[in-house]
Design a protein around this motif. Structure first.
Motif, PDB file in Angstrom:
ATOM      1  N   VAL A  73       0.818  -1.211   0.000  1.00  0.00           N
ATOM      2  CA  VAL A  73       0.000   0.000   0.000  1.00  0.00           C
ATOM      3  C   VAL A  73       0.855   1.265   0.000  1.00  0.00           C
ATOM      4  CG1 VAL A  73      -1.752   1.296   1.289  1.00  0.00           C
ATOM      5  CG2 VAL A  73      -1.895  -1.192   1.164  1.00  0.00           C
ATOM      6  N   THR A  74       1.885   1.295   0.843  1.00  0.00           N
ATOM      7  CA  THR A  74       2.651   2.528   1.032  1.00  0.00           C
ATOM      8  C   THR A  74       3.979   2.570   0.273  1.00  0.00           C
ATOM      9  OG1 THR A  74       3.822   1.656   2.950  1.00  0.00           O
ATOM     10  CG2 THR A  74       1.714   2.795   3.359  1.00  0.00           C
ATOM     11  N   ASN A  75       4.404   1.443  -0.288  1.00  0.00           N
ATOM     12  CA  ASN A  75       5.704   1.322  -0.964  1.00  0.00           C
ATOM     13  C   ASN A  75       6.887   1.530  -0.027  1.00  0.00           C
ATOM     14  OD1 ASN A  75       4.491   0.698  -3.380  1.00  0.00           O
ATOM     15  ND2 ASN A  75       4.554   2.788  -4.136  1.00  0.00           N
ATOM     16  N   GLU A  76       6.662   1.476   1.284  1.00  0.00           N
ATOM     17  CA  GLU A  76       7.746   1.567   2.256  1.00  0.00           C
ATOM     18  C   GLU A  76       8.606   0.304   2.175  1.00  0.00           C
ATOM     19  OE1 GLU A  76       8.281   1.254   7.077  1.00  0.00           O
ATOM     20  OE2 GLU A  76       6.403   2.047   6.290  1.00  0.00           O
ATOM     21  N   VAL A  77       9.914   0.471   2.193  1.00  0.00           N
ATOM     22  CA  VAL A  77      10.814  -0.672   2.119  1.00  0.00           C
ATOM     23  C   VAL A  77      10.777  -1.440   3.436  1.00  0.00           C
ATOM     24  CG1 VAL A  77      13.210  -1.418   1.823  1.00  0.00           C
ATOM     25  CG2 VAL A  77      12.313   0.447   0.426  1.00  0.00           C
ATOM     26  N   VAL A  78      10.540  -2.746   3.338  1.00  0.00           N
ATOM     27  CA  VAL A  78      10.510  -3.630   4.501  1.00  0.00           C
ATOM     28  C   VAL A  78      11.892  -4.249   4.714  1.00  0.00           C
ATOM     29  CG1 VAL A  78       9.484  -5.742   5.441  1.00  0.00           C
ATOM     30  CG2 VAL A  78       8.050  -4.106   4.205  1.00  0.00           C
ATOM     31  N   GLY A  79      12.600  -4.515   3.613  1.00  0.00           N
ATOM     32  CA  GLY A  79      13.930  -5.102   3.733  1.00  0.00           C
ATOM     33  C   GLY A  79      14.523  -5.444   2.382  1.00  0.00           C
ATOM     34  N   ASP A  80      15.701  -6.080   2.436  1.00  0.00           N
ATOM     35  CA  ASP A  80      16.475  -6.403   1.235  1.00  0.00           C
ATOM     36  C   ASP A  80      16.874  -7.874   1.226  1.00  0.00           C
ATOM     37  OD1 ASP A  80      16.875  -3.619   0.256  1.00  0.00           O
ATOM     38  OD2 ASP A  80      17.947  -3.424   2.155  1.00  0.00           O
ATOM     39  N   SER A  81      17.107  -8.354   0.032  1.00  0.00           N
ATOM     40  CA  SER A  81      17.587  -9.719  -0.132  1.00  0.00           C
ATOM     41  C   SER A  81      19.105  -9.755  -0.092  1.00  0.00           C
ATOM     42  CB  SER A  81      17.117 -10.286  -1.472  1.00  0.00           C
ATOM     43  OG  SER A  81      17.838  -9.676  -2.545  1.00  0.00           O
ATOM     44  N   GLU A  82      19.614 -10.955  -0.165  1.00  0.00           N
ATOM     45  CA  GLU A  82      21.032 -11.158  -0.397  1.00  0.00           C
ATOM     46  C   GLU A  82      21.336 -10.776  -1.850  1.00  0.00           C
ATOM     47  OE1 GLU A  82      21.888 -15.436  -0.434  1.00  0.00           O
ATOM     48  OE2 GLU A  82      19.805 -15.783  -0.975  1.00  0.00           O
ATOM     49  N   LEU A  83      22.598 -10.763  -2.246  1.00  0.00           N
ATOM     50  CA  LEU A  83      22.975 -10.552  -3.647  1.00  0.00           C
ATOM     51  C   LEU A  83      23.019 -11.908  -4.336  1.00  0.00           C
ATOM     52  CD1 LEU A  83      25.860  -7.943  -3.316  1.00  0.00           C
ATOM     53  CD2 LEU A  83      23.437  -7.527  -3.766  1.00  0.00           C
ATOM     54  N   PHE A  84      22.643 -11.911  -5.616  1.00  0.00           N
ATOM     55  CA  PHE A  84      22.599 -13.154  -6.378  1.00  0.00           C
ATOM     56  C   PHE A  84      23.589 -13.111  -7.535  1.00  0.00           C
ATOM     57  CE2 PHE A  84      18.472 -12.490  -4.428  1.00  0.00           C
ATOM     58  CZ  PHE A  84      18.264 -13.694  -3.791  1.00  0.00           C
ATOM     59  N   LEU A  85      23.957 -14.288  -8.015  1.00  0.00           N
ATOM     60  CA  LEU A  85      24.878 -14.375  -9.152  1.00  0.00           C
ATOM     61  C   LEU A  85      24.215 -13.972 -10.458  1.00  0.00           C
ATOM     62  CD1 LEU A  85      26.717 -17.719  -8.295  1.00  0.00           C
ATOM     63  CD2 LEU A  85      27.564 -15.373  -8.034  1.00  0.00           C
ATOM     64  N   ASN A  86      22.893 -14.248 -10.570  1.00  0.00           N
ATOM     65  CA  ASN A  86      22.166 -13.896 -11.783  1.00  0.00           C
ATOM     66  C   ASN A  86      20.678 -13.755 -11.468  1.00  0.00           C
ATOM     67  OD1 ASN A  86      20.952 -16.582 -11.974  1.00  0.00           O
ATOM     68  ND2 ASN A  86      22.964 -17.276 -12.645  1.00  0.00           N
ATOM     69  N   ARG A  87      19.928 -13.237 -12.439  1.00  0.00           N
ATOM     70  CA  ARG A  87      18.489 -12.989 -12.230  1.00  0.00           C
ATOM     71  C   ARG A  87      17.722 -14.287 -12.032  1.00  0.00           C
ATOM     72  NH1 ARG A  87      16.875  -8.020 -12.470  1.00  0.00           N
ATOM     73  NH2 ARG A  87      14.701  -8.452 -12.925  1.00  0.00           N
ATOM     74  N   ARG A  88      18.127 -15.348 -12.709  1.00  0.00           N
ATOM     75  CA  ARG A  88      17.444 -16.627 -12.583  1.00  0.00           C
ATOM     76  C   ARG A  88      17.489 -17.121 -11.136  1.00  0.00           C
ATOM     77  NH1 ARG A  88      20.131 -20.224 -12.674  1.00  0.00           N
ATOM     78  NH2 ARG A  88      19.970 -22.406 -12.755  1.00  0.00           N
TER      79      ARG A  88
END
Length: 113
Positions: A73-88
């Motif tokens: 609803v608000t587009n507030e950031v809840v958190g982040d993921s780890e970094l990945f090697l590729n989009r897949r």
């Protein structure tokens, strides 16, 4: 076994993380000033984790894919993921998160970072 854990970081801010397996932290929340607020954010994440629109796919300057999770609803950031090697691999992890969040246990002890 998928697991949520709550911890305080070096600055004393409350955060939660999600391990989708026993080894890797897949997601970490933004900070909260109280454990209660952190638990509320965790519950919101659990409720909205199935919503694909909450996953904002991004790439670092070096080209590493990752995602931010936002409130629908608000587009507030809840958190982040780890970094990945590729989009897949990132998409595979998002699918896994959607699958495990409903059954993930919540460790309510607070750990220090």
């Amino acid at each position: 076994m998928p697991l949520f854990k709550i911890f305080t970081d070096k600055e004393g801010v409350y955060r939660f993380f999600l391990k989708t397996d026993s080894k890797h932290i897949s997601f970490i929340s933004t900070g909260c000033s109280s454990k209660f607020q952190c638990l509320q954010k965790l519950e919101l994440f659990k409720q909205q984790a199935f919503n694909n629109k909450c996953y904002i796919r991004l790439t670092t300057e070096r080209g590493d894919p990752y995602f931010k999770f936002i409130k629908s609803v608000t587009n507030e950031v809840v958190g982040d993921s780890e970094l990945f090697l590729n989009r897949r691999m990132m998409e595979k992890k998002i699918t896994e998160i959607k699958k495990v969040v409903p059954v993930a246990k919540v460790d309510t002890l607070t750990y220090s970072g």
